[in-house]
Write an enzyme that holds these catalytic residues in place. Structure first.
Site, short mmCIF file in Angstrom:
data_model
loop_
_atom_site.label_atom_id
_atom_site.label_comp_id
_atom_site.label_asym_id
_atom_site.label_seq_id
_atom_site.Cartn_x
_atom_site.Cartn_y
_atom_site.Cartn_z
N HIS A 21 -1.69 0.61 -3.25
CA HIS A 21 -0.76 1.74 -3.18
C HIS A 21 -0.27 1.83 -1.73
O HIS A 21 -0.84 1.23 -0.83
CB HIS A 21 -1.45 3.03 -3.58
CG HIS A 21 -1.77 3.09 -5.04
ND1 HIS A 21 -1.91 4.29 -5.71
CD2 HIS A 21 -1.97 2.13 -5.97
CE1 HIS A 21 -2.17 4.06 -6.98
NE2 HIS A 21 -2.23 2.76 -7.17
N GLU A 60 -0.48 4.24 0.45
CA GLU A 60 -1.47 4.81 1.35
C GLU A 60 -2.60 3.83 1.64
O GLU A 60 -3.05 3.72 2.79
CB GLU A 60 -2.05 6.10 0.75
CG GLU A 60 -1.03 7.21 0.57
CD GLU A 60 -0.35 7.18 -0.79
OE1 GLU A 60 0.20 8.23 -1.18
OE2 GLU A 60 -0.33 6.13 -1.47
#
Length: 150
Positions: A57, A59
């Site tokens: 992802h 992040e």
């Protein structure tokens, strides 16, 4: 807390990463992990589609690229979209002190849970972030639903 303009500047890094992801054929979600002054430690974008890896992802990519930090309490995770439960868990696990999100209209993620656990959350409600992801969702609903676990 920093002035809003500093958070907006950091968000521009995450937006640039989201655009890279989109050009690569992936989901346009970007992120950056910054220090307390706004200096970028690591930046990344969602690469689930590009690398056939469900764990990449925006992040997590930014977090990994930042490398090891002695402490995370004074760091700022900046992301174009409210973090999902997976990424919210990362923030909580490493006690990242602040999360700046571009928008939470398309997806609310674990924002309330982060706040309940003492994380400062700043939502910049960016129309750029909101429209970029809404367009992607409209054009790629199956990939989007896979990304959020539906």
């Amino acid at each position: 807390m920093l002035p809003r303009s500093d958070y907006e500047r950091m968000l521009e890094v995450a937006i640039a990463e989201a655009r890279i992801g989109l050009r690569e054929g992936g989901i346009p979600i970007g992120a950056a992990l910054c220090d307390a002054t706004g200096q970028v430690l690591g930046r990344g974008h969602n690469r689930r589609v590009q690398e056939n890896d469900p764990s990449i992802h925006g992040e997590t990519d930014a977090f990994r690229k930042a490398g090891r930090q002695r402490h995370y309490q004074n760091t700022i995770m900046v992301t174009t979209l409210a973090p999902c439960w997976y990424c919210s868990g990362l923030v909580r696990q490493f006690r990242i002190g602040t999360v700046v999100i571009g928008e939470s209209t398309n997806f609310t993620g674990g924002v309330d849970w982060l706040v309940e656990n003492g994380i400062t959350v700043i939502n910049l409600d960016s129309s750029v972030c909101r429209e970029m992801l809404a367009d992607y969702i409209h054009q790629n609903p199956a990939i989007w639903n896979e990304d959020i676990g539906e």
